[in-house]
Design a protein around this motif. Structure first.
Motif, PDB file in Angstrom:
ATOM      1  N   UNK A 237       0.823  -1.216   0.000  1.00  0.00           N
ATOM      2  CA  UNK A 237       0.000   0.000   0.000  1.00  0.00           C
ATOM      3  C   UNK A 237       0.854   1.262   0.000  1.00  0.00           C
ATOM      4  N   UNK A 238       2.021   1.192   0.642  1.00  0.00           N
ATOM      5  CA  UNK A 238       2.888   2.368   0.724  1.00  0.00           C
ATOM      6  C   UNK A 238       3.970   2.378  -0.351  1.00  0.00           C
ATOM      7  N   UNK A 239       4.007   1.324  -1.170  1.00  0.00           N
ATOM      8  CA  UNK A 239       5.019   1.248  -2.217  1.00  0.00           C
ATOM      9  C   UNK A 239       6.430   1.138  -1.668  1.00  0.00           C
ATOM     10  N   UNK A 240       6.581   0.435  -0.545  1.00  0.00           N
ATOM     11  CA  UNK A 240       7.876   0.305   0.113  1.00  0.00           C
ATOM     12  C   UNK A 240       8.456  -1.086  -0.101  1.00  0.00           C
ATOM     13  N   UNK A 241       9.774  -1.205  -0.253  1.00  0.00           N
ATOM     14  CA  UNK A 241      10.385  -2.538  -0.307  1.00  0.00           C
ATOM     15  C   UNK A 241      10.389  -3.178   1.078  1.00  0.00           C
ATOM     16  N   UNK A 242      10.195  -4.493   1.138  1.00  0.00           N
ATOM     17  CA  UNK A 242      10.192  -5.185   2.434  1.00  0.00           C
ATOM     18  C   UNK A 242      11.543  -5.053   3.129  1.00  0.00           C
ATOM     19  N   UNK A 243      12.626  -5.087   2.350  1.00  0.00           N
ATOM     20  CA  UNK A 243      13.966  -4.846   2.903  1.00  0.00           C
ATOM     21  C   UNK A 243      14.277  -3.366   2.730  1.00  0.00           C
ATOM     22  N   UNK A 244      14.444  -2.687   3.820  1.00  0.00           N
ATOM     23  CA  UNK A 244      14.640  -1.242   3.770  1.00  0.00           C
ATOM     24  C   UNK A 244      15.982  -0.915   3.127  1.00  0.00           C
ATOM     25  N   UNK A 245      15.951  -0.330   1.963  1.00  0.00           N
ATOM     26  CA  UNK A 245      17.156   0.064   1.242  1.00  0.00           C
ATOM     27  C   UNK A 245      17.106   1.573   1.019  1.00  0.00           C
ATOM     28  N   UNK A 246      17.883   2.300   1.787  1.00  0.00           N
ATOM     29  CA  UNK A 246      17.851   3.756   1.743  1.00  0.00           C
ATOM     30  C   UNK A 246      19.103   4.305   1.077  1.00  0.00           C
ATOM     31  N   UNK A 247      18.958   5.440   0.470  1.00  0.00           N
ATOM     32  CA  UNK A 247      20.083   6.142  -0.149  1.00  0.00           C
ATOM     33  C   UNK A 247      20.117   7.576   0.388  1.00  0.00           C
ATOM     34  N   UNK A 248      20.482   7.722   1.643  1.00  0.00           N
ATOM     35  CA  UNK A 248      20.449   9.062   2.248  1.00  0.00           C
ATOM     36  C   UNK A 248      21.475   9.996   1.609  1.00  0.00           C
ATOM     37  N   UNK A 287       7.334   7.248   3.116  1.00  0.00           N
ATOM     38  CA  UNK A 287       6.003   6.853   3.567  1.00  0.00           C
ATOM     39  C   UNK A 287       4.959   7.903   3.206  1.00  0.00           C
ATOM     40  N   UNK A 288       5.402   9.145   2.987  1.00  0.00           N
ATOM     41  CA  UNK A 288       4.452  10.207   2.639  1.00  0.00           C
ATOM     42  C   UNK A 288       3.993  10.121   1.180  1.00  0.00           C
ATOM     43  N   UNK A 410      10.961  -2.199   9.747  1.00  0.00           N
ATOM     44  CA  UNK A 410      12.209  -1.445   9.920  1.00  0.00           C
ATOM     45  C   UNK A 410      11.992   0.067   9.858  1.00  0.00           C
ATOM     46  N   UNK A 411      10.958   0.487   9.113  1.00  0.00           N
ATOM     47  CA  UNK A 411      10.677   1.917   8.984  1.00  0.00           C
ATOM     48  C   UNK A 411      10.170   2.490  10.308  1.00  0.00           C
ATOM     49  N   UNK A 438       3.394   8.029  11.779  1.00  0.00           N
ATOM     50  CA  UNK A 438       2.731   6.817  11.292  1.00  0.00           C
ATOM     51  C   UNK A 438       1.844   7.198  10.110  1.00  0.00           C
ATOM     52  N   UNK A 439       1.931   6.474   8.990  1.00  0.00           N
ATOM     53  CA  UNK A 439       1.105   6.808   7.826  1.00  0.00           C
ATOM     54  C   UNK A 439      -0.294   6.213   7.947  1.00  0.00           C
TER      55      UNK A 439
END
Length: 482
Positions: A237-248, A287-288, A410-411, A438-439
């Motif tokens: 629903x949030x379009x997020x990968x199950x494994x949190x992969x961030x590119x800060x 998440x937004x 993880x988020x 929280x979304x």
């Protein structure tokens, strides 16, 4: 003040004693100190030796164990990358929803296949807190575990659950944790099982106990499958990968160290760098993107109240006169072995106002290992929690499961840990948790489905607890069959 003899006697603990044979003293290296002979362990040993069903040594020719071994030691290369190999520690095995404490690199040179556990094994912690036990369920099958665990396989079809139940009784655990004279030991080896006696109940009794234990673990697996499905729907629903992969985005990425800038209006009166790490900023942005709205846990639509109990002098009593008292380490377990009970007479008002939990409340550990999250199962209703646990009272049962599902990701975990403060002891508080984002989902039906899946999973945990208690009660009946 002169104290009458009768009054003095009532203040003193009851006298406890036991007889020790000369052969026991000689075999125990001529030890004459009482610490070398634990009365409770010797009483437990007598109960097993006088059991009408007879007894056997657990790992012997007529025993129940087929094989017992620990994994080999090796140099571990730990990594922060959760795409690497999950690595479970002894502290993870009793968790109702097991997750790895660490991850190790695929470059690690070690026979990892030898460290993998198989469904149908019994795991026993051999050092630290000796005697933590778990069946290898579907969720743990073929996972890599620390060498500090005894892997046990069995001869008969019903021995697995029977031995598990025995080691979860006071008698079985006491004997596992002691030597032949009752003295507490710091470490056990596989050979310890060759000297561990166990009642040899009839096959029908073993079968009944085994089936209840296996049913309990099957229900835990079903519960965990529902939680996994709830989180899959949430990610989708949030379009997020199950494994949190961030590119800060860091300032001066070629500087050789991590550095970033923060605008004055974003400081929020926090000057600790960990609060402003770019990873959390990226999570909030992600998440937004697909949420209907991003709010906070303190929003009245999300929670009625977020409570952190105050510090107070505790009065502990017998379990029949007090409320079971949970600590931060207990909340990941299905059936915590509660040893402390708060006096109802002394702490009634505080228990009702601050400490008591009810079904589907959400608990968050606020010290030690910060950010452990649990939803309260039915059998904890009325229990009390310490100041090491923050209690989130959901706005209603229509959002309780959804809150838990999100904070377990993880988020959610990263946002909780972001709130950590403290110079010596890291901690968070109720105000910190109120600020965690929280979304809320665009499709109310999907959010409702996620919520219902978690509540259904929580109901299955209660059934799993009842099944395990059924097995333990039958095992206690075996030990009392005189």
């Amino acid at each position: 003040m002169v104290v009458e003899h009768k009054e003095l006697k009532e203040l003193l603990p009851p006298l406890r004693w036991c007889a020790v044979t000369r052969d026991q003293v000689i075999s125990n290296g001529y030890r004459l100190d009482t610490s070398a002979y634990d009365i409770d362990a010797m009483e437990a040993l007598a109960r097993v030796h006088h059991n009408p069903y007879g007894w056997v040594y657990l790992w012997s020719e007529k025993g129940m164990v087929k094989e017992a071994y620990v994994g080999g030691r090796f140099k571990r290369i730990y990594t922060e990358n959760k795409s690497d190999i999950p690595f479970f520690l002894p502290s993870d095995i009793e968790s109702v929803y097991p997750t790895p404490s660490k991850y190790i690199s695929g470059k690690t040179v070690a026979p990892l296949d030898d460290l993998k556990v198989q469904k149908g094994m019994l795991l026993i912690s051999v050092s630290g807190t000796i005697g933590k036990t778990s069946l290898v369920s579907k969720k743990l099958d073929k996972q890599v575990f620390s060498h500090d665990l005894l892997r046990v396989t069995f001869q008969g079809p019903y021995d697995l659950g029977y031995v598990y139940a025995y080691l979860n009784t006071e008698v079985g655990l006491k004997l596992l944790q002691s030597n032949n004279y009752g003295a507490v030991i710091d470490h056990i080896e596989p050979e310890h099982l060759t000297r561990l006696p166990i009642p040899n109940a009839p096959e029908e009794v073993k079968r009944s106990i085994h089936e209840a234990v296996v049913a309990s673990y099957d229900l835990r697996d079903q519960s965990n499958d529902l939680i996994d499905e709830a989180q899959r729907l949430l990610y989708e629903a949030l379009g997020l990968p199950a494994r949190m992969e961030l590119n800060p985005k860091y300032y001066a990425p070629d500087a050789g160290f991590r550095c970033f800038t923060v605008k004055r209006e974003d400081l929020n009166n926090r000057f600790d760098a960990s609060y402003h790490i770019p990873e959390v900023k990226e999570i909030l942005s992600l998440i937004a993107q697909n949420a209907a709205e991003v709010t906070t846990l303190g929003d009245p639509r999300v929670s009625k109240e977020i409570v952190l109990a105050g510090v107070f002098k505790r009065t502990y009593v017998d379990k029949n006169a007090g409320a079971p008292f949970l600590g931060g380490r207990d909340i990941t377990l299905l059936a915590p072995k509660v040893e402390k009970f708060l006096s109802y007479a002394v702490h009634k008002d505080r228990i009702n106002k601050e400490l008591k939990v009810l079904e589907n409340y959400v608990l968050i550990s606020d010290r030690g290992t910060i950010g452990k999250v649990q939803i309260v199962p039915k059998h904890w209703s009325g229990w009390a929690v310490s100041q090491n646990i923050i209690k989130l009272i959901p706005a209603s049962s229509d959002i309780a499961g959804y809150i838990y599902a999100y904070l377990q990701t993880p988020y959610g975990e990263a946002q909780i840990k972001r709130e950590t403060y403290g110079a010596v002891v890291d901690m968070i508080d109720d105000n910190s948790i109120s600020n965690v984002s929280i979304p809320l989902l665009k499709e109310a039906s999907v959010q409702s489905r996620i919520n219902d899946l978690v509540l259904e999973a929580n109901a299955l945990r209660y059934k799993a607890y009842l099944k395990e208690q059924e097995a333990l009660q039958q095992m206690e009946a075996v030990l009392k069959a005189l």
